[in-house]
Structure formats: C-alpha cells, structure tokens
Design an enzyme around this catalytic site. Structure first.
Site, PDB file in Angstrom:
ATOM      1  N   SER A  74       0.213  -5.571   1.398  1.00 19.34           N
ATOM      2  CA  SER A  74       1.597  -6.595   0.749  1.00 19.34           C
ATOM      3  C   SER A  74       1.457  -6.936  -0.262  1.00 19.34           C
ATOM      4  O   SER A  74       3.035  -7.869  -0.961  1.00 19.34           O
ATOM      5  CB  SER A  74       0.346  -8.249   1.242  1.00 19.34           C
ATOM      6  OG  SER A  74      -0.770  -8.421   0.501  1.00 19.34           O
ATOM      7  N   ASP A  99       0.578   0.879  -5.382  1.00 20.23           N
ATOM      8  CA  ASP A  99      -0.063   1.374  -4.069  1.00 20.23           C
ATOM      9  C   ASP A  99      -1.260   0.695  -4.351  1.00 20.23           C
ATOM     10  O   ASP A  99      -1.596   0.379  -5.386  1.00 20.23           O
ATOM     11  CB  ASP A  99      -0.607   2.075  -3.135  1.00 20.23           C
ATOM     12  CG  ASP A  99      -1.102   2.391  -1.644  1.00 20.23           C
ATOM     13  OD1 ASP A  99      -0.571   1.614  -1.197  1.00 20.23           O
ATOM     14  OD2 ASP A  99      -1.426   3.450  -1.003  1.00 20.23           O
ATOM     15  N   GLY A 100      -0.948  -0.324  -2.996  1.00 20.13           N
ATOM     16  CA  GLY A 100      -2.855  -1.118  -3.427  1.00 20.13           C
ATOM     17  C   GLY A 100      -3.842  -0.254  -2.944  1.00 20.13           C
ATOM     18  O   GLY A 100      -3.794   0.583  -2.788  1.00 20.13           O
ATOM     19  N   ALA A 101      -4.791  -1.205  -2.985  1.00 17.51           N
ATOM     20  CA  ALA A 101      -6.050  -1.269  -3.107  1.00 17.51           C
ATOM     21  C   ALA A 101      -7.318  -2.371  -2.002  1.00 17.51           C
ATOM     22  O   ALA A 101      -6.581  -3.701  -2.368  1.00 17.51           O
ATOM     23  CB  ALA A 101      -7.019  -0.952  -3.397  1.00 17.51           C
ATOM     24  N   GLY A 110      -6.679  -0.640   4.819  1.00 19.08           N
ATOM     25  CA  GLY A 110      -6.420  -1.782   5.274  1.00 19.08           C
ATOM     26  C   GLY A 110      -5.418  -2.078   6.186  1.00 19.08           C
ATOM     27  O   GLY A 110      -5.465  -3.029   7.013  1.00 19.08           O
ATOM     28  N   GLU A 154      -0.748   7.861   2.820  1.00 20.95           N
ATOM     29  CA  GLU A 154      -1.185   7.118   1.004  1.00 20.95           C
ATOM     30  C   GLU A 154      -1.301   8.034   0.150  1.00 20.95           C
ATOM     31  O   GLU A 154      -0.936   8.187  -0.476  1.00 20.95           O
ATOM     32  CB  GLU A 154      -1.579   5.428   1.052  1.00 20.95           C
ATOM     33  CG  GLU A 154      -0.571   4.530   1.811  1.00 20.95           C
ATOM     34  CD  GLU A 154      -1.990   2.981   1.737  1.00 20.95           C
ATOM     35  OE1 GLU A 154      -1.402   2.267   1.726  1.00 20.95           O
ATOM     36  OE2 GLU A 154      -2.933   3.645   2.191  1.00 20.95           O
ATOM     37  N   LYS A 188     -10.012  -7.451  -5.140  1.00 22.14           N
ATOM     38  CA  LYS A 188     -10.472  -6.306  -4.820  1.00 22.14           C
ATOM     39  C   LYS A 188     -11.786  -5.771  -6.435  1.00 22.14           C
ATOM     40  O   LYS A 188     -12.016  -4.317  -5.637  1.00 22.14           O
ATOM     41  CB  LYS A 188      -9.435  -5.771  -4.449  1.00 22.14           C
ATOM     42  CG  LYS A 188      -8.518  -6.511  -3.513  1.00 22.14           C
ATOM     43  CD  LYS A 188      -9.051  -6.464  -2.105  1.00 22.14           C
ATOM     44  CE  LYS A 188      -7.190  -6.280  -1.696  1.00 22.14           C
ATOM     45  NZ  LYS A 188      -5.834  -6.154  -2.043  1.00 22.14           N
TER      46      LYS A 188
HETATM   47  C1  5RP Z   1      -3.398  -0.018   3.548  1.00 22.78           C
HETATM   48  C2  5RP Z   1      -3.862  -0.374   2.541  1.00 22.78           C
HETATM   49  C3  5RP Z   1      -3.522  -1.209   1.491  1.00 22.78           C
HETATM   50  O1  5RP Z   1      -2.741  -0.594   0.288  1.00 22.78           O
HETATM   51  C4  5RP Z   1      -4.449  -2.489   1.329  1.00 22.78           C
HETATM   52  O2  5RP Z   1      -5.192  -2.820   2.590  1.00 22.78           O
HETATM   53  C5  5RP Z   1      -4.340  -4.289   0.382  1.00 22.78           C
HETATM   54  O3  5RP Z   1      -3.428  -3.929   0.627  1.00 22.78           O
HETATM   55  P1  5RP Z   1      -2.805  -5.654   0.269  1.00 22.78           P
HETATM   56  O4  5RP Z   1      -1.946  -5.048  -0.513  1.00 22.78           O
HETATM   57  O5  5RP Z   1      -2.222  -6.294   1.299  1.00 22.78           O
HETATM   58  O6  5RP Z   1      -4.000  -6.606   0.316  1.00 22.78           O
HETATM   59  O7  5RP Z   1      -4.948   0.994   1.847  1.00 22.78           O
HETATM   60  O8  5RP Z   1      -3.294   1.199   4.479  1.00 22.78           O
END
Ligand code: 5RP
Length: 236
Positions: free
Chosen positions: A35, A90-92, A105, A112, A130
């Site tokens: 997201s 990228d997110g985490a 997640g 990724e 996070k």
């Molecule tokens: C997808 C991931 C996402 O980057 C991680 O889950 C973070 O998502 P968000 O920005 O929705 O909190 O690893 O596989």
C-alpha cells in the site's frame, strides 16, 4: 506510539512522495509492492504526466505493480532487456536499526528481492509502526514454498524453532497463491538474532523459493510519522 488508520494513510502518502522526489529523469526504477509503494507509483505517474520527470521505465515486482503502472501510464521493462536498475522503492513489514527487513506481507517478496537487490539504490518506505529493535518481534517471516514441498518444509521450519502456518486467502477459500503459483508459509520466530544466517538456512531447504528476510541491501529508509497532527518524513 501507534497511529490511527487515517494517520497511517497520511504517513504512507507523504513517505511515498518523499521517495519519488529522489527519482531523477532517465532512470530505470524498481517498483515495489504494497500500500505504501502504491502511493509512490501514483506519484511517479503524476511527475511523468506533469513533465517534471522524463524517460522513466519501471520494473515491477508483482501483478499489483503492473496494474498500477498501467493505470498511471508508467512505461515498463523486464529484467531480460536491462542490465541495471538505478533506484528501487519498496515497502517493508519490519525494519531493524541496521536497515534489515522482513518483507512479504503482500506475498511478493520473491520478485521484490530480485528487483531490490539489483537496484543501485534501494529506498524503503514505511510508517513508524514498522520500526522494531529486533526482526521477528511483531511479524511472522513469510516463506514462499513450492506446493508439493509444503509439509516437509514446515517440518524443517519447526526444527529451526519457528511456528509455521500456511497463509490463507481472504474472501477466497483455501491458501494464498503467489504470483508464481506457490504457497506462503508464515513462520513466527520468538526473535531473529542472526538474520543473514536464518535467511540462507531457510533458502537452503529444498522446496523453498525465497524468504522475506532482506539483509544488507537497503540504502535508505524513509519513515513517515505524524507529529502534532502533521505528516513528517525522516531518514533512518
Ligand atoms: C509485499 C511487501 C510489502 O512491501 C510490505 O508488506 C509492506 O506493505 P505496506 O506498504 O502495505 O504496509 O513486502 O510483499
């Protein structure tokens, strides 16, 4: 302190914007999943549309990313025809003080990890919820597994001290199926003391495609948080 959902959205938008501001024209850009990255993809599209950013091609990490890149008219390329990625966003799900990550997640950690580790500069965008002192403290570790190997892999993950569970779908009977057609096992560890060792050990189990530990590949973490009702972005 944890934030309400509305404030988390605001923090994610701000941090996405701040990451996209660091992209320069004439770049190959890795587009993460989730997201927070979704906002970043939207802002790349907006910068392209306004002419502020030119000659960008994206490399996606999921079906979600492809749909969003098309929606925001971001030209795409593939790993077969490029020899580098300039920058990835990228997110985490968790970030420790050494900028090591748990990801997956969204069940997209395999693609990724390929894209993020090829990037010359990886920016991770998160909200402050996070941040953890030790990986594994809030999240299970996602492990992508070939369906036929799921039972023996779960047994071996238990022997490593984890509590494995097959990730189940929401509004879908049965398990989550990854973009590669595999299953995800979420493994809860009490704490992860040696992330690199665990990453390699799990990936050596036959039938495992990839796990969500990303160790030593992040260049910059941007943390979105709300201070006095206003979104602030800080660097880790
Ligand atoms: C997808 C991931 C996402 O980057 C991680 O889950 C973070 O998502 P968000 O920005 O929705 O909190 O690893 O596989």
């Amino acid at each position: 302190m944890s934030m309400t959902n509305d404030l988390v959205v605001l923090a994610k938008q701000e941090v996405g914007k701040s990451a996209v501001a660091r992209i320069q024209s004439n770049s190959i850009v890795g587009l993460g999943t989730g997201s927070t990255t979704a906002y970043a993809i939207q802002y790349i599209g907006e910068r392209l549309k306004s002419g502020d950013l030119k000659n960008i091609v994206g490399v996606t990490t999921s079906f979600q990313g492809e749909v969003l890149a098309r929606k925001y008219n971001i030209p795409l390329t593939t790993l077969d025809v490029i020899d580098h990625i300039d920058i990835a966003i990228d997110g985490a799900d968790e970030v420790d003080p050494k900028k090591n990550l748990i990801k997956g997640g969204g069940a997209a950690h395999t693609q990724e990890k390929i894209v993020d580790s090829l990037a010359r500069f990886l920016i991770v965008v998160i909200d402050s919820n996070k941040l953890v002192d030790k990986l594994g403290s809030t999240c299970p570790l996602p492990v992508e597994v070939i369906p036929k190997a799921v039972t023996p892999v779960m047994r071996q993950l238990e022997q490593l001290g984890g509590k494995p569970e097959i990730r189940m779908g929401l509004r879908k009977a049965g398990p989550v199926i990854t973009d590669q057609g595999n299953l995800v096992i979420d493994v809860k560890f009490k704490e992860i003391n040696a992330p690199k060792t665990l990453e390699v050990t799990i990936n050596n189990i036959p039938g495992v495609l990839e796990n969500g530990l990303f160790v030593g590949i992040t260049d910059l973490v941007l943390v979105g948080e709300i201070i006095n009702g206003k979104p602030i972005v800080r660097e880790l």
